[in-house]
Each structure stands twice: as C-alpha cells, then as structure tokens.
Design a protein around this motif. Structure first.
Motif, short mmCIF file in Angstrom:
data_model
loop_
_atom_site.label_atom_id
_atom_site.label_comp_id
_atom_site.label_asym_id
_atom_site.label_seq_id
_atom_site.Cartn_x
_atom_site.Cartn_y
_atom_site.Cartn_z
N GLU A 155 -4.31 -6.40 4.58
CA GLU A 155 -4.11 -5.27 3.69
C GLU A 155 -4.14 -3.97 4.48
O GLU A 155 -5.13 -3.68 5.16
CB GLU A 155 -5.17 -5.23 2.59
CG GLU A 155 -4.95 -4.10 1.59
CD GLU A 155 -5.91 -4.19 0.42
OE1 GLU A 155 -5.76 -3.37 -0.53
OE2 GLU A 155 -6.81 -5.05 0.42
N THR A 201 -3.91 -2.88 11.98
CA THR A 201 -4.18 -3.78 10.87
C THR A 201 -3.90 -5.22 11.28
O THR A 201 -4.70 -6.14 11.04
CB THR A 201 -3.32 -3.40 9.65
OG1 THR A 201 -3.62 -2.07 9.25
CG2 THR A 201 -3.57 -4.35 8.48
N ARG A 254 -4.55 -0.12 5.30
CA ARG A 254 -5.36 0.98 4.79
C ARG A 254 -4.78 2.29 5.28
O ARG A 254 -4.37 2.41 6.44
CB ARG A 254 -6.81 0.82 5.28
CG ARG A 254 -7.53 -0.35 4.62
CD ARG A 254 -8.90 -0.61 5.23
NE ARG A 254 -8.80 -1.10 6.60
CZ ARG A 254 -9.17 -0.42 7.67
NH1 ARG A 254 -9.65 0.83 7.55
NH2 ARG A 254 -9.06 -0.93 8.87
N LYS A 300 -8.60 6.18 0.50
CA LYS A 300 -8.06 5.42 -0.62
C LYS A 300 -6.61 5.83 -0.88
O LYS A 300 -6.28 7.02 -0.88
CB LYS A 300 -8.90 5.70 -1.87
CG LYS A 300 -8.52 4.85 -3.08
CD LYS A 300 -9.46 5.15 -4.25
CE LYS A 300 -9.08 4.32 -5.47
NZ LYS A 300 -9.98 4.60 -6.62
N SER A 318 -10.17 5.38 7.29
CA SER A 318 -9.12 5.31 6.27
C SER A 318 -9.56 6.00 5.00
O SER A 318 -10.73 6.33 4.82
CB SER A 318 -8.76 3.85 5.98
OG SER A 318 -9.89 3.15 5.46
N GLU A 334 -10.50 -1.85 13.53
CA GLU A 334 -10.97 -0.93 12.50
C GLU A 334 -10.52 0.50 12.80
O GLU A 334 -10.42 0.90 13.97
CB GLU A 334 -12.49 -0.97 12.41
CG GLU A 334 -13.04 -2.26 11.81
CD GLU A 334 -12.65 -2.42 10.35
OE1 GLU A 334 -12.71 -1.41 9.60
OE2 GLU A 334 -12.26 -3.54 9.96
N THR A 390 0.86 -1.18 0.00
CA THR A 390 0.00 0.00 0.00
C THR A 390 0.90 1.23 0.00
O THR A 390 1.32 1.70 1.07
CB THR A 390 -0.93 0.03 1.23
OG1 THR A 390 -1.65 -1.19 1.33
CG2 THR A 390 -1.91 1.20 1.13
#
Length: 368
Positions: A183, A340, A185, A350, A348, A345, A153
C-alpha cells in the motif's frame, strides 16, 4: 531491481526524467526505473522525449493517436505511468469531463493495466478531475482501476510542498497490484512553514544560478512599446487589473477577469502555475524586468535542468513546458513508490481520499 516502464501521453518527458533519476538503495539492491516504450500524438513532444530520455531507442517512442495504437504489442512492462489529457477536466474551460474529446482517453491506460498487469502505476491529472461530471468521472476512473486489480492511493499534491518552486496542484493516483499486498503512502511534505525546508521561490529557480545567455530555449520575448509600459505599471505579484495602472494603458475587458492575465511573479514565493497555452497576457511575467518569461525560465520553474533541450517552435516548447509534470516532483513520488516496493519506511501523511469508502458508496448507490 529494474522496473521496465511503459508510458502513455508522454509529453516532453517530465515524469520520465524524474523516473530516470530516481534511485533507492535497500536490501543490498538498487531499485530503479528503465524506459521501455511510450506514446504521444505531438511530434515536437516526441522529439523532445526521444532526445532527452531515450536517444538510443527512438523506435520505442510511438508517435500518433493512442486510439490507433496497438496497445497489446508494445512490450512487457513492470511499471506504467500516464498523465491522461486533462483538457476536459481542467478548472479553466468548459469542464466537459467524460463528455469531451479528451475525457475518455483515460480508458486506454485501463487497457494497459488489464493487459500487462504491471506491478505498479502512476496516473496524473489536474485537480479539476475531482469535480468533473459532479464527481462521477473521478469515481468511475478509480472504480475501473480497482477492477483492473490495483490497490489505489489517490491524493491531491501541491508540488510546492515538495521543493518545486511553483504552486502546482495535481491529482496523482498510485496503484500497486493487489497480489503484492503493498500500500502506497503519501510522502510527507518537506517544504513550507513549520517543515524541514522553506519553499523554493521563483527567484531561487530563475536566478540561482543565473541562466547562461546561450542556454537552450532561452530566446528573449519581444514586446510592443505599449506592452512594456503596461508591465512597468504593474508591481510584482499584481496583474492586469491593478488599480494603479494609468487609465490610458488599461485593458478594455468586460466580464470575467482572469487573475493570471499579465500577472507578474513575486520573487520571494513559489511562482503561480506554469501553463501550456493561452493568448496575450498568459505567458508569465518577470517580477522586475518588464517582459514575459523565456521558455527556459518557465522550464526552471518546472525543475527541468538547463541541459534538457525542447524541440519545436517557441509556442510548441511553451506548450510542452506547461503541460509537463515537474521532473523533481516526479522523482520524489517515484522514489516513494520504490521505497514502498523495497519495504523502506518514510514519513507520510493521510491521503485526501479514502478509496475503499468511495467505492463502497458507489456500490451502495447502485441499490438505492
């Protein structure tokens, strides 16, 4: 759960200080990071790192050229951090990319990833990396990290958006080992217009609270009378090319005029980027007092605590402060990594780049 961390190009320890202070409580466990080993070629930076990060383990800081380091004998790690030298990727300078002296040094981090297979890693570089060698350098680095077994990322972060009192844009590439099926974020910005908190300003950093007179690395700069008069003619936020400077004080410079030459801070906004090198006029200048900033004031803009002591000459300290990752920014990113891993949670956004799409385009181009 404690992640054993290895680090190349450790600098004074901005990332390491952030890692040392990162904590996530979840699932009845504490997730944290522990220094295991590091490397840098600068003796002063190694002295600073050892003093602040691992005073009880000086032997774990390996001094010298990474090209001469036996990477396979450093010790097992679960996490890896490296801010590979950015000299050849910077938007200031010749931008040699892979053709420069420093560009290929990223590959030593790839070797660490392949040999130790840490659970996660963070790589850091300047924003200019995205355009080096017509974008091919960035793509090649991502490709090799992917081939080493990591889901990536990458994102262009402005640390001011996360509470650092400085506009500082850096590319961070966060990777999780593919077999973990995790993954990363990008954490949502927290500071700025229409966000939970206003930007932290240069005034906030330097004046709240005031720096003690006997603070570490806080020697006041000495200027010639003409420089003092010159600075008095420049308002806050302006630079050496301000129209109101009297003719007899103006700089006689032809060609490119860099905006940061004798540029004074604006106290009610984040500062401009703290740098680690440069000649006269590049030391950053106080918004009110006609002088350059002290190294401690620069360190405040980088979010180093006042108890963080930098070793070396004034110029070496300036270099270390300017080249470092802001510890507070590092802590926020590392805590997002820990969340993560823990399955916690968080808000986040993009990422700037879609890695899978970029790698597909690279593969397609090989067949054109």
């Amino acid at each position: 759960m404690i992640f054993r961390k290895g680090e190349l190009f450790n600098g004074p320890g901005g990332f390491a200080w952030g890692a040392k202070n990162a904590r996530v409580e979840a699932n009845g466990m504490t997730y944290a990071v522990e220094h295991t080993w590091s490397n840098d070629y600068c003796d002063s930076a190694c002295d600073t790192y050892t003093h602040n990060i691992c005073p009880d383990k000086p032997e774990s800081v390996h001094r010298g050229d990474v090209r001469l380091l036996n990477l396979e004998e450093l010790g097992e790690i679960d996490a890896f951090i490296y801010g590979f030298p950015c000299n050849d990727f910077s938007i200031v300078g010749e931008k040699k990319g892979f053709d420069g002296t420093y560009g290929p040094l990223y590959s030593y981090g790839i070797r660490v990833l392949k040999h130790y297979q840490p659970k996660w890693f963070i790589a850091e570089n300047v924003g200019g990396l995205q355009s080096a060698n017509e974008g091919k350098a960035f793509l090649q680095i991502l490709s090799e990290m992917n081939e080493a077994g990591y889901k990536l990322t990458p994102h262009l972060y402005n640390f001011a958006d996360y509470g650092v009192p400085q506009t500082r844009q850096r590319i961070l590439i966060i990777g999780f080992r593919k077999d973990l099926n995790m993954e990363f974020r990008v954490p949502a910005p927290t500071h700025g217009p229409n966000r939970p908190h206003p930007y932290k300003t240069a005034y906030d950093a330097i004046m709240e609270p005031p720096i003690l007179e006997n603070a570490y690395n806080n020697d006041m700069p000495k200027h010639k009378p003409k420089v003092i008069e010159f600075l008095k003619a420049i308002p806050a936020g302006q630079n050496a090319w301000y129209d109101g400077i009297p003719e007899d004080l103006r700089l006689n410079v032809k060609g490119a005029k860099m905006s940061q030459i004798y540029r004074r801070l604006e106290k009610n906004t984040p500062s401009y980027t703290v740098t680690g090198s440069g000649g006269g006029g590049t030391h950053m200048y106080h918004w009110e007092e006609p002088r350059a900033l002290t190294n401690r004031e620069r360190a405040r803009l980088q979010t180093f605590p006042d108890e963080f002591y930098f070793h070396g000459t004034k110029e070496k300290v300036r270099q270390q402060v300017g080249m470092a990752v802001p510890p507070e920014g590092a802590r926020i990113i590392i805590e997002a990594v820990l969340k993560t891993y823990a399955g916690v949670e968080y808000d986040s956004i993009k990422p700037k780049w879609d890695v899978e799409q970029m790698l597909e385009q690279k593969i397609d181009s090989l067949f054109l």
